[in-house]
Design an enzyme around this catalytic site. Structure first.
Site, PDB file in Angstrom:
ATOM      1  CD  GLU A 308      35.792  35.300  51.550  1.00  0.00           C
ATOM      2  OE1 GLU A 308      35.316  34.972  50.440  1.00  0.00           O
ATOM      3  OE2 GLU A 308      35.167  35.991  52.374  1.00  0.00           O
ATOM      4  CG  HIS A 332      37.133  39.900  45.533  1.00  0.00           C
ATOM      5  ND1 HIS A 332      36.493  41.112  45.697  1.00  0.00           N
ATOM      6  CD2 HIS A 332      36.508  39.030  46.357  1.00  0.00           C
ATOM      7  CE1 HIS A 332      35.529  40.972  46.600  1.00  0.00           C
ATOM      8  NE2 HIS A 332      35.509  39.714  47.004  1.00  0.00           N
ATOM      9  CD  GLU A 333      36.961  35.417  46.263  1.00  0.00           C
ATOM     10  OE1 GLU A 333      36.888  35.490  47.500  1.00  0.00           O
ATOM     11  OE2 GLU A 333      36.046  35.801  45.506  1.00  0.00           O
ATOM     12  CG  HIS A 336      37.814  38.173  51.042  1.00  0.00           C
ATOM     13  ND1 HIS A 336      37.098  39.059  51.816  1.00  0.00           N
ATOM     14  CD2 HIS A 336      37.064  37.954  49.922  1.00  0.00           C
ATOM     15  CE1 HIS A 336      35.962  39.370  51.171  1.00  0.00           C
ATOM     16  NE2 HIS A 336      35.926  38.718  50.030  1.00  0.00           N
ATOM     17  CD  GLU A 355      32.744  40.038  50.214  1.00  0.00           C
ATOM     18  OE1 GLU A 355      33.509  40.384  49.305  1.00  0.00           O
ATOM     19  OE2 GLU A 355      32.714  38.884  50.689  1.00  0.00           O
ATOM     20  CG  ASP A 413      22.133  34.566  50.508  1.00  0.00           C
ATOM     21  OD1 ASP A 413      23.328  34.410  50.811  1.00  0.00           O
ATOM     22  OD2 ASP A 413      21.600  34.084  49.491  1.00  0.00           O
ATOM     23  CE1 TYR A 421      29.479  41.367  47.683  1.00  0.00           C
ATOM     24  CE2 TYR A 421      31.717  41.051  46.924  1.00  0.00           C
ATOM     25  CZ  TYR A 421      30.561  40.541  47.452  1.00  0.00           C
ATOM     26  OH  TYR A 421      30.480  39.213  47.763  1.00  0.00           O
TER      27      TYR A 421
END
Ligand code: BES
Ligand code: ZN
Length: 642
Positions: A308, A332-333, A336, A355, A413, A421
């Site tokens: 994003e 979705h992006e 953001h 998310e 990560d 999500y």
């Protein structure tokens, strides 16, 4: 250590940074912020374990880059001029740096400043401590990146669609910006930025910012100069750059696509709904505050579906299905632009605030653009992903099934799972089921406005929900604390019903009881119906029945990356040889981690599969981005066998 001594609430779009700084270093803190309620009182931001910065002492407020990528040596060279807001007693500033060669540091007049690069840690890099000038608030760092900079992928011409020119792109999230920009690399430390990027003839630079230069500007070396300016304060993980043979096609007045020339028309045709998406999002969540919204379609090694980056979403070409079936990724992006880029997780422990909110927003945007039947399919696939994530995290007691994480020194990560999500989205669905859509929508609009350009924590979000949204026994009915701070999925998660999938389930049942694939009613199935179908098939399927499915539906030659990915997973599970050439091609022709990880993981479960995986990976690894390499190295225990 506090990132921000006390947070201030603002409703305007004007850079909040000035006030925040006045608060941090001046008198503004002494004045009570307007309408603080219970949220602001004594509220403070947590220390970010993934940054060396000490922003309460001295913090970066603006980054000014002047950079030249050198494709021959795979290094970016140039200067980063930083504006620093300093506390009264601060005589140095601490930045994050990883794999950077620092050549010289000066003040604005060019006088040298002392600096020290501390001990390097694998993930975090090293603290770069710079003596602040006696006068002024500017430091200039002359530096170059390493060819292995984790954020940067250098592509050979062969890795591009055009095959003629090299390409480069950066990926900052979560803590990789420090491998190409020396700055304070924590999501709670917002910075404006500008940049001048010098590129060879025939190439174009694009960034996550407004274009600020004049077309065709050349520098004394004959390089073309592209200039950019991001006037909104953003977290540094959103600073992004791509350079290559990049063409542009407008979609609407303030929207368009960038991609290699041979891809750009296809991309523009795929994303025709983007203006509708923006209109839907603005109606739901308030004004879009970033000016233009463009999408950059990258070469296939881009390790994510999308990223994003403000004003310019970076996207994988694997969503160009030709039938607009995978464009919810754009929703979705785009979402953001509110959850993440406006209101940002303060540290990576609160990644779900980025998310989970975004996944919920995505489905709301898609519902407005494509209707409820469509959005319900997305939601139900999301629920399946959520349950799988719980299993992968060790079951409902697994510590990492919490929304609010406790990463400590671990790689952010590791928090990048469907818990953030899909459990995140399920939490908001639960809130919606208790307070109703109307009240939740009003809350969200207000939340994005109130906290625009500010960091957010779970605690702060909960406090604000209590203050502004929840009444009576809402909190108990939602089970608020359990949802956010405890593992597993609370029992009050509202069921998701997809009408479309109920019809698909009937076909699955028929197939299971022996019906031939050709007798199935699959006419007009969308990608999502296919995905649901493939996911619902049993784990073990005899080869002749797989062949029957393939004959009827040409799954092995599917041009839809999601369908192909789901089918190849089934093929591996059942050692279905006729699909293996396509598997090899899929794993060597794109580098999207979401597709790579499950396929390599499934292969690694058997001896024959492991051998095949190692053979493919040996060839493919040099073409993958470092974040994909990091993951797949782990899956295949690459370092141990090499
Ligand atoms: N911001 C993420 C990608 C990301 C997260 C990169 C964490 C690095 C660290 C992006 O918005 C995202 O979620 N992308 C998804 C697509 C989405 C439709 C679920 C992806 O890449 O698969
Ligand atoms: Zn996302």
């Amino acid at each position: 250590m506090l990132i921000n001594a006390k947070f201030t609430m603002r409703t305007s779009t004007a850079p909040a940074i000035a006030l925040a700084l006045a608060c941090m270093f001046g008198s503004a803190c002494d004045e009570p912020p307007p309408s603080t309620g219970q949220v602001a009182q004594g509220d403070s931001l947590p220390r970010d374990p993934h940054s060396y910065a000490q922003p309460a002492e001295a913090r970066v407020t603006h980054v000014s880059l002047d950079l030249t990528p050198d494709f021959a040596s795979k290094r970016i060279r140039g200067t980063a001029k930083l504006a620093i807001a300093r506390g009264a007693s601060a005589d140095s500033v601490v930045l994050d740096a990883r794999d950077l060669t620092i050549k010289r540091v000066t003040d604005a007049s060019g006088a040298g400043l002392g600096f020290n690069l501390g001990t390097t840690k694998e993930l975090l890099g090293a603290p770069l401590t710079i003596a602040l000038p006696a006068q002024g608030d500017t430091i200039v760092i002359e530096y170059e990146t390493s060819p292995d900079a984790a954020a940067v992928q250098w592509l050979t011409p062969a890795q591009t669609a055009g095959k003629k020119l090299p390409f480069l792109f950066t990926q900052g999230q979560a803590i990789l910006t420090r491998t190409w920009v020396p700055t304070q690399d924590g999501p709670g430390i917002r910075q404006t930025y500008d940049a001048a990027i010098h590129v060879p003839a025939g190439m174009r630079a694009v960034m996550s910012a407004d274009h600020a230069g004049t077309e065709g500007e050349k520098d004394p070396r004959g390089l073309t100069v592209y200039r950019f300016r991001m006037a909104n304060p953003i977290p540094p993980y959103l600073i992004a750059l791509a350079v290559g043979d990049i063409a542009f096609r407008p979609i609407g007045k303030t929207t368009g696509v960038y991609a290699e020339p041979s891809v750009v028309n296809r991309a523009a045709n795929e994303f025709t709904e983007v203006d509708q998406m923006i209109a839907a999002a603005e109606k739901l969540f308030g004004p879009y505050r970033w000016g233009r919204y463009d999408i950059l379609v990258l070469p296939p090694s881009f390790p994510f579906g999308g990223m994003e980056n403000p004003t310019l979403t970076f996207a994988t070409p694997t969503i160009l299905a030709g039938d607009r079936s995978l464009v919810s990724l754009v929703a979705h992006e785009l979402a953001h632009s509110w959850s993440g880029n406006l209101v940002t997780n303060a540290t990576w422990d609160d990644f779900w605030l980025n998310e989970g909110f975004t996944t919920y927003l995505e489905s709301r945007i898609m519902e407005k653009v494509r209707g409820k039947r469509y959005a319900d399919m997305l939601r139900q696939l999301g629920r399946q992903d959520m349950l799988k994530a719980v299993t992968d995290a060790g079951g409902p007691k697994g510590a990492d099934t919490r929304l609010r994480l406790d990463l400590g020194g671990r790689d952010p990560d590791e928090g990048l799972t469907d818990i953030a999500y899909e459990k995140g989205a399920a939490f908001l669905q639960t809130v919606e089921s208790v307070v109703g859509r109307e009240r939740l929508d009003a809350f969200l609009k207000d939340y994005f406005d109130r906290f625009a350009f500010q960091p957010m924590t779970s605690d702060r979000m909960v406090a604000y929900m209590k203050e502004k949204l929840l009444k009576g026994d809402d909190e108990q009915r939602i089970n608020l604390r359990q949802w956010i701070y405890e593992p597993g999925i609370p029992a009050n998660v509202p069921p998701v019903q997809s009408e479309a999938f109920t019809a698909v389930d009937k076909q699955v049942e028929a197939w299971k009881s022996g019906a031939a694939a050709s007798s199935m009613t699959t006419k007009d199935w969308s990608t999502h119906e296919w995905l649901h179908y493939l996911r619902a098939l049993p784990d073990t399927i005899p080869s002749e029945r797989l062949a029957d499915l393939d004959r009827a539906f040409s799954l092995t030659s599917s041009g839809n990356s999601e369908i192909l990915g789901a089918w190849l997973l089934i093929a591996i599970r059942n050692r279905h040889q006729p699909a293996f050439a396509a598997l090899d091609r899929f794993l060597t022709s794109q580098g999207r981690r979401k597709f790579l990880t499950p396929l390599y993981t499934e292969l690694a479960k058997t001896d024959w599969g492991r051998r095949m995986a190692m053979d493919i990976y040996r060839r493919a690894r040099p073409t993958y981005h470092s974040v994909a390499v990091g993951t797949i190295d782990g899956v295949l225990k690459w370092s141990e066998v090499r």
